[in-house]
Write an enzyme that holds these catalytic residues in place. Structure first.
Site, PDB file in Angstrom:
ATOM      1  N   HIS A  72       0.318  -4.946   1.683  1.00 47.89           N
ATOM      2  CA  HIS A  72       0.654  -6.367   1.840  1.00 47.89           C
ATOM      3  C   HIS A  72       2.110  -6.588   1.438  1.00 47.89           C
ATOM      4  O   HIS A  72       2.489  -6.321   0.304  1.00 47.89           O
ATOM      5  CB  HIS A  72      -0.269  -7.231   0.973  1.00 47.89           C
ATOM      6  CG  HIS A  72      -1.619  -7.438   1.600  1.00 47.89           C
ATOM      7  ND1 HIS A  72      -2.429  -8.499   1.302  1.00 47.89           N
ATOM      8  CD2 HIS A  72      -2.289  -6.718   2.532  1.00 47.89           C
ATOM      9  CE1 HIS A  72      -3.536  -8.441   2.019  1.00 47.89           C
ATOM     10  NE2 HIS A  72      -3.480  -7.353   2.758  1.00 47.89           N
ATOM     11  N   TYR A 196      -3.263 -18.066  -2.221  1.00 49.15           N
ATOM     12  CA  TYR A 196      -3.551 -18.699  -3.512  1.00 49.15           C
ATOM     13  C   TYR A 196      -3.363 -20.193  -3.319  1.00 49.15           C
ATOM     14  O   TYR A 196      -2.247 -20.633  -3.022  1.00 49.15           O
ATOM     15  CB  TYR A 196      -2.573 -18.220  -4.584  1.00 49.15           C
ATOM     16  CG  TYR A 196      -2.751 -16.786  -5.025  1.00 49.15           C
ATOM     17  CD1 TYR A 196      -2.161 -15.733  -4.327  1.00 49.15           C
ATOM     18  CD2 TYR A 196      -3.493 -16.480  -6.164  1.00 49.15           C
ATOM     19  CE1 TYR A 196      -2.312 -14.416  -4.755  1.00 49.15           C
ATOM     20  CE2 TYR A 196      -3.645 -15.163  -6.596  1.00 49.15           C
ATOM     21  CZ  TYR A 196      -3.057 -14.138  -5.889  1.00 49.15           C
ATOM     22  OH  TYR A 196      -3.204 -12.843  -6.310  1.00 49.15           O
ATOM     23  N   PRO A 288      -7.322 -13.610 -13.922  1.00 54.30           N
ATOM     24  CA  PRO A 288      -7.102 -12.787 -12.719  1.00 54.30           C
ATOM     25  C   PRO A 288      -6.029 -13.307 -11.760  1.00 54.30           C
ATOM     26  O   PRO A 288      -5.674 -12.618 -10.810  1.00 54.30           O
ATOM     27  CB  PRO A 288      -8.477 -12.791 -12.038  1.00 54.30           C
ATOM     28  CG  PRO A 288      -9.221 -13.939 -12.618  1.00 54.30           C
ATOM     29  CD  PRO A 288      -8.673 -14.180 -13.972  1.00 54.30           C
ATOM     30  N   LYS A 292      -3.363  -8.705 -12.416  1.00 45.52           N
ATOM     31  CA  LYS A 292      -2.719  -7.745 -13.323  1.00 45.52           C
ATOM     32  C   LYS A 292      -3.685  -6.876 -14.136  1.00 45.52           C
ATOM     33  O   LYS A 292      -3.287  -5.837 -14.671  1.00 45.52           O
ATOM     34  CB  LYS A 292      -1.802  -8.496 -14.314  1.00 45.52           C
ATOM     35  CG  LYS A 292      -0.572  -9.063 -13.676  1.00 45.52           C
ATOM     36  CD  LYS A 292       0.456  -7.977 -13.417  1.00 45.52           C
ATOM     37  CE  LYS A 292       1.519  -8.381 -12.430  1.00 45.52           C
ATOM     38  NZ  LYS A 292       1.354  -7.854 -11.081  1.00 45.52           N
ATOM     39  N   TYR A 380       4.829 -10.047  -9.497  1.00 43.97           N
ATOM     40  CA  TYR A 380       3.585  -9.791  -8.774  1.00 43.97           C
ATOM     41  C   TYR A 380       3.490  -8.331  -8.341  1.00 43.97           C
ATOM     42  O   TYR A 380       2.427  -7.702  -8.465  1.00 43.97           O
ATOM     43  CB  TYR A 380       3.448 -10.727  -7.561  1.00 43.97           C
ATOM     44  CG  TYR A 380       2.049 -10.754  -6.992  1.00 43.97           C
ATOM     45  CD1 TYR A 380       1.128 -11.719  -7.387  1.00 43.97           C
ATOM     46  CD2 TYR A 380       1.628  -9.788  -6.079  1.00 43.97           C
ATOM     47  CE1 TYR A 380      -0.165 -11.735  -6.884  1.00 43.97           C
ATOM     48  CE2 TYR A 380       0.335  -9.788  -5.563  1.00 43.97           C
ATOM     49  CZ  TYR A 380      -0.559 -10.763  -5.979  1.00 43.97           C
ATOM     50  OH  TYR A 380      -1.844 -10.763  -5.482  1.00 43.97           O
TER      51      TYR A 380
END
Ligand code: RFL
Ligand code: PHB
Length: 385
Positions: A72, A196, A288, A292, A380
């Site tokens: 991704h 998200y 979550p 991580k 990220y």
């Protein structure tokens, strides 16, 4: 029985540590309280940082990950229906790989050469300041394993951290007044990348395990019961929290797993007590939202394995002496990022209208600032070791 390193817990942390020690010729035994099938049935993380992928390569278990992992290059954020794509590759030149924790665990279990004892009852740690040992019960018989070192990889509810005297441990904790209700479904994901989503009804996440299997989450109050959520209720609530085109494109079906996970930030310090080391969720929990937890478990055991190799091969204690400090420096940065992502994207009943406007301002700032997007992307995809 005697071994060099007794590892408590056969989650990703324990299995990866065992594998790295096996490859270095360091004898180890893993003691796990559940069955292998039970461990494989737990649906958890889905996103691997490049550091975790590299560690799978080093552990010589990356064949399937290389073939099946989905790369991704970015992720989507959605705020009350407004979209923002964070282009990891464009911003920081790195990507993440979607490959389920279940698959990581399976690959490590299949490669395991050392002894693993499953379904060990009443696991106990003895004399970690002197001559360490681990004991457990199986089929009514008590067993004992003497060892040089103990690695506590037994998750948040394990026995390792609980065996340390309270006065030797400092803990830092924040619990959130909500959890994630997650559903797994054999339908193609709604989008190529993760979404998200912040909505006034609460956070939602569209994730995936493969091109045919999807994972979705919605924020629910802490005391919510999974029995109250039929599949239909879940899909209706998820659609309400997504923007209309995404809601329209969503392919629903019968759930193959449904569970609620509470959200928590937690760190225990230090990570070493004599000959006992804590790693992974036994030492720290992140909510979550930043993806991580598994990655931190992997980086902890990479540091710990190198320290033990240094100790046995080079007779130098420098690595194990530094383990706690090195791992904690990374852990706290991941704690900060996970807390920040959680704060931006969830609804917090107690912060009221002011809190929501601040979240909106943060989203608008992110939307307009290359620098802010770079900060998100850098964290990220994973900070350097
Ligand atoms: P685990 O996986 O909890 O494994 C610990 C093992 O120890 C065993 N055990 C014991 N064994 C012997 N004696 C005892 N007394 C024992 N007590 C416990 C347990 O049975 C278990 O097998 O910890 P580990 O290895 O440190 O791994 C940590 C990860 O599992 C965890 O951080 C992640 O799953 C967190 N997480 C995510 N992390 C990511 O990096 N990316 C993600 O996308 C992501 N998504 C998630 C997540 C966690 C979630 N939940 C359910 C908490 C999504 C969710 C919903
Ligand atoms: C998941 O697919 O389970 C997942 C993905 C990203 C997260 C958390 C969980 O941030």
């Amino acid at each position: 029985m005697r071994t060099q390193v007794a590892i408590i817990g056969a989650g990703p942390a324990g299995l990866m540590l065992g594998r790295l020690l096996d490859l270095a010729g360091i004898d180890n035994v893993i003691i796990e309280r559940k069955s292998a099938d039970y461990v494989l049935g737990r649906i958890r993380a889905g996103v691997l940082e490049q550091g975790s992928v590299d560690l799978m390569e080093r552990a010589q278990v990356a064949g399937r990950l290389r073939a099946e992992g989905l790369i991704h290059h970015g992720t989507d954020l959605s705020f009350d229906g407004d979209r923002l794509r964070i282009d990891f590759t464009g911003l920081v030149g790195k990507h993440v790989t979607v490959y389920g924790q279940t698959e990581v665990t399976r690959d490590l279990m299949e490669a395991r050469q050392g002894n693993t004892i499953y379904e060990a009852g009443n696991v106990a740690i003895h004399d970690f300041d002197g001559n360490p040992a681990v004991s457990w019960e199986r089929d009514g018989v008590t067993h004992r394993l003497d060892c040089d070192y103990i690695a506590g990889c037994d998750g948040y509810h394990g026995v390792s951290r609980a065996s340390v005297p309270q006065e030797a441990l400092t803990t830092f904790e924040r619990t959130y007044p909500f959890g994630w209700l997650g559903i797994l479904v054999d339908k193609p994901p709604v989008a190529h990348e993760l979404i998200y989503a912040h909505h006034e009804r609460g956070f939602a996440l569209c994730s995936q395990r493969s091109n045919t299997r999807s994972r979705y989450y919605v924020q629910v109050p802490t005391d919510e019961k999974v029995e109250n959520w039929s599949d239909d209720r879940f899909w209706d609530e998820l659609r309400l929290r997504l923007n209309p085109e995404t809601a329209e494109a969503l392919q629903t079906g019968p759930s193959i797993e449904k569970s609620i996970a509470p959200l928590r930030s937690f760190v225990a310090e230090p990570l070493r007590f004599g000959k006992l080391f804590l790693a992974g969720d036994a030492a720290h929990i992140v909510p979550p939202t930043g993806a991580k937890g598994l990655n931190l478990a992997m980086s902890d055991v990479a540091i710990l394995a190198d320290a033990m190799i240094e100790l046995y091969a080079e007779k130098s204690a420098a690595g194990i002496d530094n383990y706690s400090q090195r791992a904690l420096a990374r852990i706290w940065k991941a704690e900060r990022f996970s807390w920040w992502m959680t704060s931006l994207l969830h609804t917090f009943p107690e912060t009221g209208r002011f809190g929501r406007r601040i979240q909106r301002a943060e989203f608008d700032y992110l939307s307009g600032s290359h620098a802010a997007q770079q900060v998100l992307a850098e964290n990220y995809v994973g900070l350097p070791a």
